[in-house]
Design a protein around this motif. Structure first.
Motif, PDB file in Angstrom:
ATOM      1  N   UNK A  31     -12.562  -2.893   7.105  1.00 25.89           N
ATOM      2  CA  UNK A  31     -13.558  -3.889   7.495  1.00 25.89           C
ATOM      3  C   UNK A  31     -13.167  -5.319   7.130  1.00 25.89           C
ATOM      4  N   UNK A  32     -11.999  -5.464   6.462  1.00 31.32           N
ATOM      5  CA  UNK A  32     -11.532  -6.782   6.018  1.00 31.32           C
ATOM      6  C   UNK A  32     -12.595  -7.481   5.178  1.00 31.32           C
ATOM      7  N   UNK A  33     -13.193  -6.716   4.272  1.00 30.89           N
ATOM      8  CA  UNK A  33     -14.211  -7.262   3.388  1.00 30.89           C
ATOM      9  C   UNK A  33     -13.589  -8.221   2.384  1.00 30.89           C
ATOM     10  N   UNK A  34     -14.432  -9.079   1.796  1.00 34.03           N
ATOM     11  CA  UNK A  34     -13.943 -10.031   0.804  1.00 34.03           C
ATOM     12  C   UNK A  34     -13.193  -9.303  -0.300  1.00 34.03           C
ATOM     13  N   UNK A  35     -11.990  -9.774  -0.593  1.00 31.85           N
ATOM     14  CA  UNK A  35     -11.194  -9.220  -1.674  1.00 31.85           C
ATOM     15  C   UNK A  35     -10.286  -8.075  -1.284  1.00 31.85           C
ATOM     16  N   UNK A  36     -10.251  -7.698   0.011  1.00 34.05           N
ATOM     17  CA  UNK A  36      -9.439  -6.524   0.377  1.00 34.05           C
ATOM     18  C   UNK A  36      -7.955  -6.790   0.173  1.00 34.05           C
ATOM     19  N   UNK A  37      -7.496  -8.014   0.408  1.00 31.14           N
ATOM     20  CA  UNK A  37      -6.074  -8.299   0.201  1.00 31.14           C
ATOM     21  C   UNK A  37      -5.729  -8.326  -1.284  1.00 31.14           C
ATOM     22  N   UNK A  38      -6.668  -8.762  -2.112  1.00 29.67           N
ATOM     23  CA  UNK A  38      -6.441  -8.722  -3.555  1.00 29.67           C
ATOM     24  C   UNK A  38      -6.295  -7.282  -4.034  1.00 29.67           C
ATOM     25  N   UNK A  39      -7.089  -6.379  -3.454  1.00 27.68           N
ATOM     26  CA  UNK A  39      -6.975  -4.963  -3.802  1.00 27.68           C
ATOM     27  C   UNK A  39      -5.601  -4.423  -3.425  1.00 27.68           C
ATOM     28  N   UNK A  40      -5.159  -4.720  -2.211  1.00 26.04           N
ATOM     29  CA  UNK A  40      -3.851  -4.250  -1.754  1.00 26.04           C
ATOM     30  C   UNK A  40      -2.726  -4.812  -2.620  1.00 26.04           C
ATOM     31  N   UNK A  41      -2.866  -6.073  -2.999  1.00 27.21           N
ATOM     32  CA  UNK A  41      -1.817  -6.704  -3.797  1.00 27.21           C
ATOM     33  C   UNK A  41      -1.723  -6.083  -5.186  1.00 27.21           C
ATOM     34  N   UNK A  42      -2.878  -5.737  -5.763  1.00 24.18           N
ATOM     35  CA  UNK A  42      -2.871  -5.127  -7.091  1.00 24.18           C
ATOM     36  C   UNK A  42      -2.200  -3.755  -7.090  1.00 24.18           C
ATOM     37  N   UNK A  43      -2.280  -3.063  -5.956  1.00 21.73           N
ATOM     38  CA  UNK A  43      -1.720  -1.712  -5.879  1.00 21.73           C
ATOM     39  C   UNK A  43      -0.335  -1.673  -5.262  1.00 21.73           C
ATOM     40  N   UNK A  44       0.181  -2.816  -4.850  1.00 20.28           N
ATOM     41  CA  UNK A  44       1.457  -2.844  -4.141  1.00 20.28           C
ATOM     42  C   UNK A  44       2.591  -2.225  -4.953  1.00 20.28           C
ATOM     43  N   UNK A  45       2.603  -2.456  -6.252  1.00 23.62           N
ATOM     44  CA  UNK A  45       3.672  -1.939  -7.090  1.00 23.62           C
ATOM     45  C   UNK A  45       3.663  -0.428  -7.249  1.00 23.62           C
ATOM     46  N   UNK A  46       2.579   0.211  -6.828  1.00 24.74           N
ATOM     47  CA  UNK A  46       2.485   1.673  -6.946  1.00 24.74           C
ATOM     48  C   UNK A  46       2.838   2.386  -5.647  1.00 24.74           C
ATOM     49  N   UNK A  47       3.211   1.621  -4.623  1.00 26.40           N
ATOM     50  CA  UNK A  47       3.533   2.246  -3.339  1.00 26.40           C
ATOM     51  C   UNK A  47       5.036   2.546  -3.250  1.00 26.40           C
ATOM     52  N   UNK A  48       5.389   3.375  -2.273  1.00 28.99           N
ATOM     53  CA  UNK A  48       6.798   3.689  -2.048  1.00 28.99           C
ATOM     54  C   UNK A  48       7.202   5.057  -2.530  1.00 28.99           C
ATOM     55  N   UNK A  49       6.264   5.802  -3.111  1.00 29.89           N
ATOM     56  CA  UNK A  49       6.601   7.134  -3.624  1.00 29.89           C
ATOM     57  C   UNK A  49       6.298   8.244  -2.624  1.00 29.89           C
TER      58      UNK A  49
END
Length: 336
Positions: A31-49
């Motif tokens: 829904x592109x709610x407020x803060x959705x990109x901040x959420x994705x950025x916080x979890x970016x380092x945990x992706x790729x597994x």
């Protein structure tokens, strides 16, 4: 940003593997709610597994049944599976017309499985705009396999090629008459082929047709730089063809083995790292476009009636609005 939304807290719960938190996070992203990109950025380092597997093909090929059978195979190996199923969009609500609980049945109640249906919302590539980011959240939540099952609109499934590590194109014996027409589109994104419902007449004939088309394509491929060619003297990937009857789980072990072989090939040739780097750049590009669209919406809402009703051409109006926007940006920068 809304004070009710705590990106850090939600990110921590997603990283801890909470399904409800993951569902909420995907909703924020979709829904592109407020803060959705901040959420994705916080979890970016945990992706790729997680390994990302694309399941695509024309309507009626049994993609959902195949996805369910493959998921059951992975569950038997004690792996966690996330599924993103892209469905047609309701013209009334904008939501997905087909529910994941309807299509996946009993699988949705299994521990270790997370299923999310997403509306295509007019995406021509068969994937919802937020599908890649939903897969990122599942990856960050600790799912070992993320399966992307696409809408199934034929040759327009090209987005999946940059969203999955391995893309399986699912066909049925009746596809034989149209396989020549498909080879320039849908066939081009395949890393491997599945002939589902292979207990029907024509499965062997279709397998031979696909093999002939792929051999011609392989023979005509440039020495380096083409899709599927690792270059640097490494052995090229030759696409396997698996016959399955997904409703009876026949051929699923062989299908899963081919998926493993392709992933090992990607890793050994260095293409896995290169492909994932390209996918990250694609997401950055998409994020930039999304920001530009939001800016365009703000510009339009703030436009004066005098500008919109000036009688100028649509292009002149758009140019004037954009120039005023740029001038406003320059003014704000000078004031800082």
């Amino acid at each position: 940003m809304s004070p009710a939304f705590d990106a850090g807290g939600l990110a921590g719960r997603i990283a801890g593997g909470e399904p409800l938190a993951l569902a909420r996070g995907i909703s924020h992203v979709e829904n592109e709610s407020d803060g959705f990109e901040a959420l994705l950025e916080r979890l970016d380092g945990r992706t790729g597994r997680a390994r990302r597997i694309g399941i695509t093909g024309p309507p009626g090929a049994g993609k959902s049944t195949l996805t369910a059978a493959l998921t059951r195979h992975y569950l038997d190996q004690s792996l966690k599976v996330g599924i993103v199923a892209v469905d047609p969009t309701s013209p009334f609500t904008g939501g997905a017309l087909l529910g994941d609980r309807i299509r996946m049945g009993e699988l949705s109640t299994e521990p270790g499985v997370f299923i999310r249906s997403m509306a295509s919302r007019g995406s021509l590539g068969g994937l919802a705009t937020a599908t890649r980011e939903a897969a990122d959240l599942m990856d960050a939540a600790g799912y070992d396999r993320v399966i992307l099952e696409t809408l199934g609109v034929g040759q327009a499934e090209l987005d999946i090629a940059v969203s999955a590590d391995t893309t399986a194109v699912v066909l049925v014996p009746e596809s034989g008459d149209g396989v020549q027409a498909m080879k320039a589109g849908l066939m081009e994104v395949a890393d491997l082929f599945v002939i589902n419902k292979s207990d029907r007449p024509g499965a062997d004939r279709l397998e031979k047709e696909i093999a002939i088309i792929m051999s011609i394509r392989f023979a005509n491929r440039p020495a380096t730089g083409a899709a599927g060619d690792p270059g640097d003297g490494a052995e090229a990937w030759r696409m396997p063809i698996t016959q399955t009857v997904a409703s009876e789980a026949r051929g699923i072990e062989e299908f899963a083995a081919h998926l493993d072989r392709h992933f090992d090939w990607l890793r050994s040739t260095g293409r896995l790292e290169a492909n994932r780097r390209a996918a990250r750049l694609r997401r950055a590009h998409d994020a930039l476009l999304r920001r530009s669209q939001r800016d365009a919406q703000r510009i339009w809402r703030a436009a004066s009636p005098e500008t919109l009703d000036s009688g100028a051409s649509p292009y002149a109006i758009a140019r004037r609005l954009y120039e005023d926007f740029r001038e406003g940006l320059r003014g704000s920068l000078r004031g800082t």
